[in-house]
Design an enzyme around this catalytic site. Structure first.
Site, PDB file in Angstrom:
ATOM      1  N   ARG A   1      -0.943   5.940  -1.432  1.00  0.00           N
ATOM      2  CA  ARG A   1      -0.827   6.517  -0.087  1.00  0.00           C
ATOM      3  C   ARG A   1      -1.733   7.742   0.013  1.00  0.00           C
ATOM      4  O   ARG A   1      -2.939   7.582  -0.112  1.00  0.00           O
ATOM      5  CB  ARG A   1       0.632   6.878   0.230  1.00  0.00           C
ATOM      6  CG  ARG A   1       0.934   6.801   1.712  1.00  0.00           C
ATOM      7  CD  ARG A   1       2.356   7.163   2.021  1.00  0.00           C
ATOM      8  NE  ARG A   1       3.298   6.133   1.662  1.00  0.00           N
ATOM      9  CZ  ARG A   1       3.644   5.110   2.445  1.00  0.00           C
ATOM     10  NH1 ARG A   1       3.105   4.996   3.630  1.00  0.00           N
ATOM     11  NH2 ARG A   1       4.506   4.206   2.045  1.00  0.00           N
TER      12      ARG A   1
ATOM     13  N   GLY B   1       9.452   1.785  -0.567  1.00  0.00           N
ATOM     14  CA  GLY B   1       8.612   0.832  -1.319  1.00  0.00           C
ATOM     15  C   GLY B   1       9.189   0.595  -2.711  1.00  0.00           C
ATOM     16  O   GLY B   1       9.622   1.534  -3.360  1.00  0.00           O
TER      17      GLY B   1
HETATM   18  O1  F6P Z   1       4.574   4.340  -1.614  1.00  0.00           O
HETATM   19  C1  F6P Z   1       4.255   3.189  -2.324  1.00  0.00           C
HETATM   20  C2  F6P Z   1       3.159   2.424  -1.653  1.00  0.00           C
HETATM   21  O2  F6P Z   1       2.861   1.285  -2.423  1.00  0.00           O
HETATM   22  C3  F6P Z   1       1.884   3.236  -1.383  1.00  0.00           C
HETATM   23  O3  F6P Z   1       1.092   3.400  -2.528  1.00  0.00           O
HETATM   24  C4  F6P Z   1       1.253   2.418  -0.293  1.00  0.00           C
HETATM   25  O4  F6P Z   1       0.425   3.211   0.519  1.00  0.00           O
HETATM   26  C5  F6P Z   1       2.438   1.920   0.496  1.00  0.00           C
HETATM   27  O5  F6P Z   1       3.568   1.997  -0.377  1.00  0.00           O
HETATM   28  C6  F6P Z   1       2.309   0.508   1.019  1.00  0.00           C
HETATM   29  O6  F6P Z   1       3.432   0.223   1.767  1.00  0.00           O
HETATM   30  P1  F6P Z   1       3.798  -1.225   2.313  1.00  0.00           P
HETATM   31  O7  F6P Z   1       4.442  -1.981   1.198  1.00  0.00           O
HETATM   32  O8  F6P Z   1       4.724  -0.980   3.434  1.00  0.00           O
HETATM   33  O9  F6P Z   1       2.505  -1.887   2.705  1.00  0.00           O
END
Ligand code: F6P
Length: 328
Positions: free
Chosen positions: A177, A16
């Site tokens: 998360r 991410g």
């Molecule tokens: O790890 C960073 C994060 O933004 C988390 O806080 C969140 O749960 C996740 O990534 C979201 O991931 P994606 O961009 O795949 O939806």
């Protein structure tokens, strides 16, 4: 520590994105060039490494990016790199370019990949913690957390205005998360009456009781900040529990979502990224192998990549007591 004469290095962002990744790329590229290294940008993390999407970088390629969110190198989560075939292809591509050192800006998943890769192919890898979640062992700070939490604070302040105007109960969900740092920091900074995070137990009966009291006084104005990985599930799950126990409650749910990942990095994140980026290259130059560059007690600190895993850092009960006292 192994002595390697590193001459060509690659830099990538993985997992991410987080605000400040560009500042870190800039620091790696410019420190590398200053030290006479050739620097390559690897696009889309390990995916670009496997697909040979690798570009030469010079000082100008990182001009005017320190203030930009996202990542100019793009990012991805690569399934192929978890396979031996994927890592073999990645190694062949590095060899083709003569790249003999890697800087990986990302979270624990990215570091795990780097550790496995380095064990197999003896390529020195240096990790920089780039995540808004602040959930990595071996560092007090991560690139992007400060910006994300400030974005959350700005948004929650606005929600409080309308919440107050309508005498409503708001449940605001922030990212993280399974970590509660964004919720804890943004909740305290916005004067939330309740903060629900995975690291501590929430007494749901006590919460309902205090809301019921307010409801009786026809003053159910209340801000609850909940981490997406909260004990009772996300904001909607918590809302359902409250509605079931207090059917008359006029509640609203707001999920802040990915706005927390974007935007111009704060001054703190730009500094952390610049500092860590510089030390990533220094590390490769002096032959450090497979460590994450972190900051502990305001000093640069190195943690072996296999120990820089996801960590639920301890959140002192004292903080929750302070939240209660200050919100009363
Ligand atoms: O790890 C960073 C994060 O933004 C988390 O806080 C969140 O749960 C996740 O990534 C979201 O991931 P994606 O961009 O795949 O939806």
């Amino acid at each position: 520590m192994k002595k390697n004469k590193v001459t060509k290095i690659g830099v990538m962002t993985s997992g991410g994105d987080s605000p400040g990744m560009n500042a870190a790329i800039r620091a790696v590229v410019r420190t590398g060039i200053y030290n006479g290294l050739e620097v390559f940008g690897i696009m889309r993390g390990y995916s670009g490494l496997i697909e040979n999407d690798i570009i030469p970088m010079d000082s100008r390629s990182v001009a005017n990016i320190i203030q930009r969110g996202g990542t100019i190198l793009k990012t991805a989560r690569s399934k192929a790199f978890t396979t031996p075939e994927g890592r073999k292809a990645a190694y062949n591509n590095l060899n083709q370019h003569g790249i003999d050192g890697l800087v990986i800006i990302g979270g624990d998943g990215s570091f795990k990949g780097a550790q496995t890769f380095s064990n197999e192919y003896d390529i020195p890898c240096i990790g920089l913690p780039g995540t808004i979640d602040k959930d990595i062992a071996g560092t007090d700070v991560t690139i992007g957390f400060d910006t994300a939490v400030n974005t959350a604070v700005e948004a929650i302040d606005k929600i409080r205005d309308t919440m107050d105007a309508h005498d409503r109960l708001f449940i605001v969900e922030v990212m993280g998360r399974d970590a509660g740092y964004i919720a804890l920091h943004s909740g305290i900074a916005t004067g939330a009456e309740n903060i629900v995070i995975p690291e501590t137990k929430t007494d749901i009966d006590e919460l309902i009781c205090s809301l019921t009291e307010k409801e009786k006084r026809k003053k159910l104005v209340n801000l609850i900040v909940v981490a997406e990985g909260g004990e009772y599930g996300d904001a909607n799950a918590l809302d359902a529990i409250i509605k079931e126990r207090i059917p008359s409650a006029d509640t609203r749910v707001c999920i802040l979502g990915h706005i927390q990942r974007g935007g111009s990095p704060s001054c703190a994140d730009r500094l952390i990224a610049s500092h860590m980026g510089y030390y990533a290259v220094e590390s490769l130059l002096i032959g450090r192998h497979n460590v994450m560059v972190g900051v502990v007690n305001n000093k640069i600190h190195y943690t072996p990549l296999d120990k820089a895993v996801k960590e639920k850092q301890k959140i002192g009960q004292e903080w929750m007591k302070i939240v209660k006292i200050l919100a009363s």
